[in-house]
Enzyme design. Structure first.
Site, short mmCIF file in Angstrom:
data_model
loop_
_atom_site.label_atom_id
_atom_site.label_comp_id
_atom_site.label_asym_id
_atom_site.label_seq_id
_atom_site.Cartn_x
_atom_site.Cartn_y
_atom_site.Cartn_z
N SER A 1 0.78 -1.12 -0.01
CA SER A 1 -0.05 0.01 -0.06
C SER A 1 0.71 1.08 -0.08
CB SER A 1 -0.97 -0.20 1.13
OG SER A 1 -0.24 -0.38 2.41
N HIS B 1 -4.91 -3.66 -3.05
CA HIS B 1 -4.79 -2.60 -4.29
C HIS B 1 -4.55 -3.00 -5.63
CE1 HIS B 1 -4.00 0.96 -1.55
NE2 HIS B 1 -3.74 0.11 -0.55
N LYS C 1 -11.32 0.60 -2.90
CA LYS C 1 -10.12 1.19 -3.66
C LYS C 1 -10.69 1.04 -5.11
CE LYS C 1 -7.10 0.02 0.09
NZ LYS C 1 -7.44 0.99 0.89
C1 LIG Z 1 -2.97 -3.48 1.80
C2 LIG Z 1 -4.23 -3.14 2.29
N1 LIG Z 1 -4.95 -4.16 2.79
C3 LIG Z 1 -6.21 -3.79 3.46
C4 LIG Z 1 -6.65 -2.49 3.58
C5 LIG Z 1 -7.99 -2.31 4.17
O1 LIG Z 1 -9.02 -1.99 3.28
P1 LIG Z 1 -10.38 -1.26 3.74
O2 LIG Z 1 -10.04 0.08 3.28
O3 LIG Z 1 -11.42 -1.90 2.73
O4 LIG Z 1 -10.50 -1.40 5.10
C6 LIG Z 1 -6.02 -1.61 2.98
C7 LIG Z 1 -6.60 -0.02 3.02
O5 LIG Z 1 -6.28 0.54 3.53
C8 LIG Z 1 -4.76 -1.74 2.30
O6 LIG Z 1 -4.02 -0.76 1.98
#
Ligand SMILES: Cc1ncc(COP(=O)(O)O)c(C=O)c1O
Length: 260
Positions: free
Chosen positions: A182, A210, A241
């Site tokens: 991320s 992502h 996303k």
């Molecule tokens: C790699 C990763 N996994 C999981 C999440 C969590 O996703 P969500 O925004 O749907 O809670 C994020 C987002 O922040 C992320 O960047």
């Protein structure tokens, strides 16, 4: 008068500010778009996860309004009581088709999907072998599971193998990596990690938050991009996303999804 037992929080905020570590929220005063307005300034937005622009897509807006009109704005209950709606079932069926897995289950967020899954499939006598830059929700799930956490240097599958080699084979061992990281935007060492998982009989899990919508055929994610279908036992994705909305999901075998 009662002394405020939370006054240390204000002190911590002051410390963060004095160290330059305080994060001020930027307020969007327009839609989440490439050209938008933040804090009343017109900007080009290069920081959002709305990779495909679906947050403001006319058809998605229309379908969201239609669902609100026909079904309301909430499920009114948790899924295990009376909150499982036919649109949830259809969403899960369609996501399974998208991810080419037997089944999926949706969560309130990608964060909940990671934390809920890692903590459910492992327990205290098990092991988690995790890339050092994995998302915070994986780290929280790992802590909740009470399994032993072993961290390997970023994208270093050789180091992961060296760790796995030392672990007792009779215990459950989970290798876990983000598909796309991320903060750095680079790809996990997935093919080499799958080799380690196959060699030592580990569970393989990828957080593709992502990558979904971005990599692979029609945005199926890094598992598709690397040709790893059938070799990753647990895939996590998010609808917040590239898909532009909100909610997370786990994709995998029918038994995994039923268990979750
Ligand atoms: C790699 C990763 N996994 C999981 C999440 C969590 O996703 P969500 O925004 O749907 O809670 C994020 C987002 O922040 C992320 O960047």
């Amino acid at each position: 008068m009662r002394a405020d037992p939370l006054r240390y929080l204000a002190e911590e905020l002051d410390t963060l500010k004095s160290q330059g570590l305080y994060r001020r929220l930027r307020v969007l005063d327009d839609e989440q778009k490439a050209h938008t307005s933040i804090d009343h300034r017109s900007v080009v937005n290069l920081s959002s996860n709305n990779y495909l622009g679906l947050t403001t897509h006319p058809r998605l807006r229309e379908r969201a309004l239609e669902a609100t009109r026909t079904l309301g704005v909430g499920s009114g209950s948790v899924r295990t009581i009376a909150g499982t709606m036919s649109i949830h079932m259809e969403l899960e069926r369609r996501l399974a088709g998208f991810k080419r897995t037997e089944a999926t289950v949706v969560f309130q967020s990608g964060f909940a999907a990671n934390a809920g899954t890692v903590s459910s499939v492992l327990s205290k006598d098990d092991f988690i072998v995790s890339d050092e830059l994995n998302h915070a929700s994986i780290i929280d799930g790992a802590r909740l599971s009470r399994a032993t956490i072993k961290v390997f240097p970023h994208r270093d599958a050789k180091a992961a193998r060296a760790i796995v080699q030392e672990l007792p084979r009779e215990r459950r061992r989970l290798i876990i990596s983000d598909g796309v990281f991320s903060m750095d935007g680079d790809l996990g060492a997935l093919p080499a990690l799958c080799d380690v998982a196959d060699e030592f009989g580990c569970i393989m899990m990828v957080d593709d938050a992502h990558a979904s919508g971005v990599f692979g055929t029609n945005g199926r994610g890094t598992i598709d991009h690397f040709g790893l279908h059938g070799r990753v036992d647990i895939q996590v994705g998010t609808l917040s996303k590239a898909i532009g909305a909100l909610g997370g999901y786990v994709a995998g075998s029918g038994a995994l999804i039923e268990f979750l």
